[in-house]
Design a protein around this motif. Structure first.
Motif, PDB file in Angstrom:
ATOM      1  N   LEU A  83       0.860  -1.169   0.000  1.00  0.00           N
ATOM      2  CA  LEU A  83       0.000   0.000   0.000  1.00  0.00           C
ATOM      3  C   LEU A  83       0.899   1.221   0.000  1.00  0.00           C
ATOM      4  O   LEU A  83       1.714   1.397   0.899  1.00  0.00           O
ATOM      5  N   THR A  84       0.752   2.039  -1.008  1.00  0.00           N
ATOM      6  CA  THR A  84       1.538   3.268  -1.102  1.00  0.00           C
ATOM      7  C   THR A  84       0.588   4.443  -0.989  1.00  0.00           C
ATOM      8  O   THR A  84      -0.355   4.569  -1.779  1.00  0.00           O
ATOM      9  N   VAL A  85       0.824   5.280   0.010  1.00  0.00           N
ATOM     10  CA  VAL A  85       0.002   6.463   0.222  1.00  0.00           C
ATOM     11  C   VAL A  85       0.887   7.668  -0.077  1.00  0.00           C
ATOM     12  O   VAL A  85       1.952   7.821   0.521  1.00  0.00           O
ATOM     13  N   THR A  86       0.449   8.495  -1.010  1.00  0.00           N
ATOM     14  CA  THR A  86       1.213   9.692  -1.362  1.00  0.00           C
ATOM     15  C   THR A  86       0.364  10.921  -1.099  1.00  0.00           C
ATOM     16  O   THR A  86      -0.862  10.904  -1.290  1.00  0.00           O
ATOM     17  N   GLY A  87       1.045  11.962  -0.639  1.00  0.00           N
ATOM     18  CA  GLY A  87       0.336  13.202  -0.347  1.00  0.00           C
ATOM     19  C   GLY A  87       1.101  14.385  -0.899  1.00  0.00           C
ATOM     20  O   GLY A  87       2.309  14.325  -1.087  1.00  0.00           O
ATOM     21  N   THR A  88       0.389  15.438  -1.144  1.00  0.00           N
ATOM     22  CA  THR A  88       1.005  16.669  -1.623  1.00  0.00           C
ATOM     23  C   THR A  88       1.000  17.694  -0.504  1.00  0.00           C
ATOM     24  O   THR A  88       0.312  17.510   0.521  1.00  0.00           O
ATOM     25  N   ALA A  95      -3.933   6.767  -2.906  1.00  0.00           N
ATOM     26  CA  ALA A  95      -3.462   5.450  -2.485  1.00  0.00           C
ATOM     27  C   ALA A  95      -3.328   4.534  -3.698  1.00  0.00           C
ATOM     28  O   ALA A  95      -4.154   4.584  -4.621  1.00  0.00           O
ATOM     29  N   ASP A  96      -2.274   3.721  -3.679  1.00  0.00           N
ATOM     30  CA  ASP A  96      -2.061   2.676  -4.685  1.00  0.00           C
ATOM     31  C   ASP A  96      -1.908   1.365  -3.927  1.00  0.00           C
ATOM     32  O   ASP A  96      -1.227   1.316  -2.906  1.00  0.00           O
ATOM     33  N   LEU A  97      -2.521   0.307  -4.429  1.00  0.00           N
ATOM     34  CA  LEU A  97      -2.427  -1.007  -3.802  1.00  0.00           C
ATOM     35  C   LEU A  97      -1.972  -2.017  -4.840  1.00  0.00           C
ATOM     36  O   LEU A  97      -2.551  -2.120  -5.927  1.00  0.00           O
ATOM     37  N   VAL A  98      -0.911  -2.767  -4.483  1.00  0.00           N
ATOM     38  CA  VAL A  98      -0.362  -3.781  -5.379  1.00  0.00           C
ATOM     39  C   VAL A  98      -0.375  -5.116  -4.643  1.00  0.00           C
ATOM     40  O   VAL A  98       0.075  -5.216  -3.500  1.00  0.00           O
ATOM     41  N   VAL A 109      -8.245   8.590  -4.669  1.00  0.00           N
ATOM     42  CA  VAL A 109      -8.212   9.791  -3.830  1.00  0.00           C
ATOM     43  C   VAL A 109      -8.826   9.446  -2.477  1.00  0.00           C
ATOM     44  O   VAL A 109      -9.911   8.860  -2.396  1.00  0.00           O
ATOM     45  N   ILE A 110      -8.103   9.806  -1.418  1.00  0.00           N
ATOM     46  CA  ILE A 110      -8.596   9.536  -0.064  1.00  0.00           C
ATOM     47  C   ILE A 110      -8.485  10.827   0.751  1.00  0.00           C
ATOM     48  O   ILE A 110      -7.590  11.637   0.539  1.00  0.00           O
ATOM     49  N   PRO A 111      -9.396  11.021   1.705  1.00  0.00           N
ATOM     50  CA  PRO A 111      -9.348  12.243   2.513  1.00  0.00           C
ATOM     51  C   PRO A 111      -8.185  12.214   3.508  1.00  0.00           C
ATOM     52  O   PRO A 111      -7.779  11.145   3.985  1.00  0.00           O
ATOM     53  N   ALA A 112      -7.684  13.393   3.826  1.00  0.00           N
ATOM     54  CA  ALA A 112      -6.541  13.518   4.744  1.00  0.00           C
ATOM     55  C   ALA A 112      -6.870  12.950   6.123  1.00  0.00           C
ATOM     56  O   ALA A 112      -6.004  12.350   6.776  1.00  0.00           O
ATOM     57  N   ILE A 113      -8.108  13.128   6.560  1.00  0.00           N
ATOM     58  CA  ILE A 113      -8.492  12.619   7.881  1.00  0.00           C
ATOM     59  C   ILE A 113      -8.393  11.091   7.937  1.00  0.00           C
ATOM     60  O   ILE A 113      -8.018  10.522   8.965  1.00  0.00           O
ATOM     61  N   GLU A 128       3.381  10.278  13.561  1.00  0.00           N
ATOM     62  CA  GLU A 128       4.142  11.522  13.706  1.00  0.00           C
ATOM     63  C   GLU A 128       4.611  12.041  12.350  1.00  0.00           C
ATOM     64  O   GLU A 128       4.531  13.245  12.085  1.00  0.00           O
ATOM     65  N   GLY A 129       5.106  11.163  11.495  1.00  0.00           N
ATOM     66  CA  GLY A 129       5.570  11.570  10.171  1.00  0.00           C
ATOM     67  C   GLY A 129       4.453  12.134   9.327  1.00  0.00           C
ATOM     68  O   GLY A 129       4.602  13.186   8.675  1.00  0.00           O
ATOM     69  N   ILE A 130       3.316  11.469   9.336  1.00  0.00           N
ATOM     70  CA  ILE A 130       2.179  11.932   8.533  1.00  0.00           C
ATOM     71  C   ILE A 130       1.578  13.198   9.135  1.00  0.00           C
ATOM     72  O   ILE A 130       1.188  14.115   8.417  1.00  0.00           O
ATOM     73  N   GLU A 131       1.554  13.276  10.438  1.00  0.00           N
ATOM     74  CA  GLU A 131       0.996  14.464  11.094  1.00  0.00           C
ATOM     75  C   GLU A 131       1.815  15.711  10.747  1.00  0.00           C
ATOM     76  O   GLU A 131       1.246  16.798  10.556  1.00  0.00           O
ATOM     77  N   SER A 132       3.122  15.574  10.635  1.00  0.00           N
ATOM     78  CA  SER A 132       3.948  16.735  10.266  1.00  0.00           C
ATOM     79  C   SER A 132       3.608  17.210   8.847  1.00  0.00           C
ATOM     80  O   SER A 132       3.553  18.411   8.579  1.00  0.00           O
ATOM     81  N   VAL A 133       3.357  16.262   7.937  1.00  0.00           N
ATOM     82  CA  VAL A 133       2.963  16.631   6.565  1.00  0.00           C
ATOM     83  C   VAL A 133       1.586  17.282   6.576  1.00  0.00           C
ATOM     84  O   VAL A 133       1.356  18.300   5.901  1.00  0.00           O
ATOM     85  N   LEU A 134       0.656  16.727   7.343  1.00  0.00           N
ATOM     86  CA  LEU A 134      -0.683  17.305   7.430  1.00  0.00           C
ATOM     87  C   LEU A 134      -0.648  18.711   8.032  1.00  0.00           C
ATOM     88  O   LEU A 134      -1.370  19.609   7.581  1.00  0.00           O
ATOM     89  N   GLU A 135       0.174  18.916   9.032  1.00  0.00           N
ATOM     90  CA  GLU A 135       0.280  20.231   9.664  1.00  0.00           C
ATOM     91  C   GLU A 135       0.825  21.264   8.676  1.00  0.00           C
ATOM     92  O   GLU A 135       0.354  22.407   8.628  1.00  0.00           O
ATOM     93  N   ALA A 136       1.794  20.872   7.872  1.00  0.00           N
ATOM     94  CA  ALA A 136       2.326  21.780   6.846  1.00  0.00           C
ATOM     95  C   ALA A 136       1.223  22.133   5.843  1.00  0.00           C
ATOM     96  O   ALA A 136       1.103  23.295   5.418  1.00  0.00           O
TER      97      ALA A 136
END
Length: 164
Positions: A83-88, A95-98, A109-113, A128-136
């Motif tokens: 499962l690969t989740v990419t965000g901008t 999300a991509d699933l292989v 497309v998936i919601p940030a929440i 923590e890693g994802i939360e820092s991206v979401l906060e930005a």
């Protein structure tokens, strides 16, 4: 096993220590002195007995692994899912699933929440890693919202001047 071998070595040492020593060589008897220099049979030193090799393990001492019956259960089959989740930076997530080598889902497309909730469920470090991206992304959206509100205020002011 080791204690048996140690006991045998101690027993051999005791026997050697208790064994009578050979009498010191006596002076040759007159009859023997007349004989030509015939080599007397030299006493060979008796080598110390080596400890007997350890006895083979009895049936009770054999490893239990050999006594186990073969399992009839099938081996657990593993499934490889990636499962690969990419965000901008704007907060758009995909999300991509292989499955093995076959792509099951691409660019969903998936919601940030949903990403934030899933990250919290997986592991604290991931969250923590994802939360820092979401906060930005939140900061960026707040800035854009403030810019738009300022522009809206200007447009309202211009509209009010035209209405007078």
């Amino acid at each position: 096993m080791v204690s048996d071998t140690l006991t045998e070595v101690q027993a051999v040492e005791k026997t050697d220590a208790e064994a009578p020593t050979a009498p010191a060589a006596e002076a040759p008897k007159p009859a023997e002195a007349a004989k030509p220099a015939e080599a007397a049979p030299a006493e060979k030193p008796v080598p110390a007995e080596k400890p007997a090799p350890a006895e083979p393990a009895t049936k009770a001492e054999k490893p239990k692994a050999a006594a186990r019956p073969k399992s009839t259960a099938k081996k657990t089959r593993t499934v490889e899912l990636t499962l690969t989740v990419t965000g901008t930076a704007e907060g758009e997530w995909q999300a991509d699933l292989v499955h093995g080598t076959q792509r099951v889902v691409s660019g969903l497309v998936i919601p940030a929440i949903a990403v934030a909730k899933a990250a919290k469920e997986l592991h604290e470090d991931i969250a923590e890693g994802i939360e820092s991206v979401l906060e930005a992304a939140r900061d960026q959206h707040r800035t854009r919202m403030e810019e738009l509100e300022a522009e809206l205020a200007r447009v309202k002011a211009q509209l009010a001047e035209l209405s007078e």
